[in-house]
Design a protein around this motif. Structure first.
Motif, PDB file in Angstrom:
ATOM      1  N   ALA A 109       6.314   0.378   7.223  1.00 42.05           N
ATOM      2  CA  ALA A 109       5.456   0.525   6.799  1.00 42.05           C
ATOM      3  C   ALA A 109       5.773   1.392   5.567  1.00 42.05           C
ATOM      4  O   ALA A 109       5.097   1.473   4.787  1.00 42.05           O
ATOM      5  N   THR A 112       6.720  -1.288   3.558  1.00 44.36           N
ATOM      6  CA  THR A 112       6.486  -2.134   2.402  1.00 44.36           C
ATOM      7  C   THR A 112       5.332  -1.073   1.319  1.00 44.36           C
ATOM      8  O   THR A 112       4.905  -1.603   0.092  1.00 44.36           O
ATOM      9  N   GLN A 139      -0.533   1.324   6.689  1.00 47.93           N
ATOM     10  CA  GLN A 139      -0.750   1.508   5.542  1.00 47.93           C
ATOM     11  C   GLN A 139      -1.019   2.460   4.656  1.00 47.93           C
ATOM     12  O   GLN A 139      -0.742   2.365   3.531  1.00 47.93           O
ATOM     13  N   HIS A 143       0.753   4.057   1.336  1.00 44.04           N
ATOM     14  CA  HIS A 143       0.491   3.370   0.159  1.00 44.04           C
ATOM     15  C   HIS A 143      -0.721   4.974  -0.655  1.00 44.04           C
ATOM     16  O   HIS A 143       0.841   4.734  -1.658  1.00 44.04           O
ATOM     17  N   VAL A 200      -5.230  -2.672   2.167  1.00 43.37           N
ATOM     18  CA  VAL A 200      -4.293  -3.050   3.216  1.00 43.37           C
ATOM     19  C   VAL A 200      -5.144  -2.626   4.512  1.00 43.37           C
ATOM     20  O   VAL A 200      -5.315  -2.187   5.602  1.00 43.37           O
TER      21      VAL A 200
END
Length: 318
Positions: A109, A112, A139, A143, A200
């Motif tokens: 997690a 990425t 994610q 993000h 995602v």
């Protein structure tokens, strides 16, 4: 041998540090200092909808090698579980001694999102303030954190195939971020005003199309990692400059580029402008005014580098 769980990894690997570590990693000589074979995958019967993945890598300057063993069950969200579960095992390369095991879901997690942030910082317009999240799982959370570190995000549009999950996500995020969150009923309404989009999801067919996107938008496509699945319609890829994490992985595993390549009878490499390593070496490849896509399938060297950083900070080794 030490085991680092999710909580400990969060303590040892803040997102900002991981972004920096990923930049250092991709600045290495990938041909002489990195060994990163393609992942191997065992697909379970369709009724079980699961994959077991095996991802090894070696980083010569760190004198460490590792393997991530990960199960991916896309429908786990229905039971409140992460879709990615497994372990990362790290070994030193003088004697092959096992150094430690780490929770693979948390490493995945964070690393990425940090790689997406690294590329967003290079490719997105400097004054980007609006973010679109397509997906509302783990994610999406990482993000959001990562995008806020590289751009001054003030408004987030979110769409999820499960609208209730999107609202739960926003309720949680509002407690952490002083940002306007807007839950959208369609992908178009979520994406049309965005400077940055992160896909995602676990989608198997395209969810994002080109006709409503801003001309300068930057897209991080990270949800699909098999040749038959994609999140982006072909017109997105064909009308953007495409950047990637790894040539071998993308040209074997990314439906986001493999499918339009086949549809349009275009060589896959002709759809790709550069990988991360090339961009870090040559900033003239960047034009933030253009529509850009960072297509990522995730590679094991990222996991090994992130895990190595955690172990080195834990005080257990090195």
């Amino acid at each position: 041998m030490v085991f680092l769980d999710k909580t400990r990894i969060q303590e040892l690997l803040p997102m900002e540090a991981c972004i920096s570590e990923m930049e250092k990693l991709f600045s290495l000589d990938l041909s002489s200092e990195i060994v990163n074979p393609l992942r191997s995958k065992m697909q379970l019967p369709d009724s079980q909808n699961g994959i077991l993945g095996l991802m090894p890598a070696y980083i010569k300057p760190y004198e460490v090698m590792g393997v991530k063993v990960l199960s991916v069950f896309a429908n786990n969200y229905l039971q409140g579980l992460s879709s990615h579960q497994g372990v990362l095992q790290l070994f030193e390369t003088k004697t092959g001694t096992l150094l430690g095991c780490l929770d693979a879901d948390e490493i995945t997690a964070i690393r990425t999102a940090s790689v997406s942030a690294l590329m967003t910082n290079l490719l997105a317009v400097e004054d980007a303030t609006t973010l679109c999240l397509l997906g509302s799982g783990k994610q999406a959370a990482t993000h959001l954190e990562a995008m806020c570190l590289v751009r001054n995000i003030s408004k987030v549009y979110i769409w999820s195939k499960n609208n209730a999950n999107a609202h739960r996500f926003v309720s949680k995020m509002k407690a952490e971020y002083a940002i306007d969150f807007i839950v959208c009923d369609t992908v178009e309404s979520a994406a049309k005003n965005a400077d940055i989009i992160c896909t995602v999801t676990t989608a198997k067919t395209p969810i994002l199309s080109n006709n409503y996107l801003q001309e300068h938008v930057h897209i991080n496509a990270v949800g699909a990692c098999t040749p038959t699945q994609r999140e982006l319609a072909s017109d997105v890829v064909l009308n953007a400059e495409v950047f990637i994490d790894n040539y071998e992985a993308i040209t074997n595993e990314s439906g986001d580029v493999l499918i339009p390549s086949k549809e349009e009878n275009i060589e896959v490499l002709d759809l790709i402008k550069a990988d991360i390593h090339q961009v870090l070496k040559d900033k003239t490849l960047i034009d933030q005014r253009k529509k850009t896509v960072f297509d990522s399938v995730g590679i094991a060297m990222e996991d090994v580098a992130a895990g190595y950083y955690c172990l080195s900070k834990s005080g257990a080794f090195f």
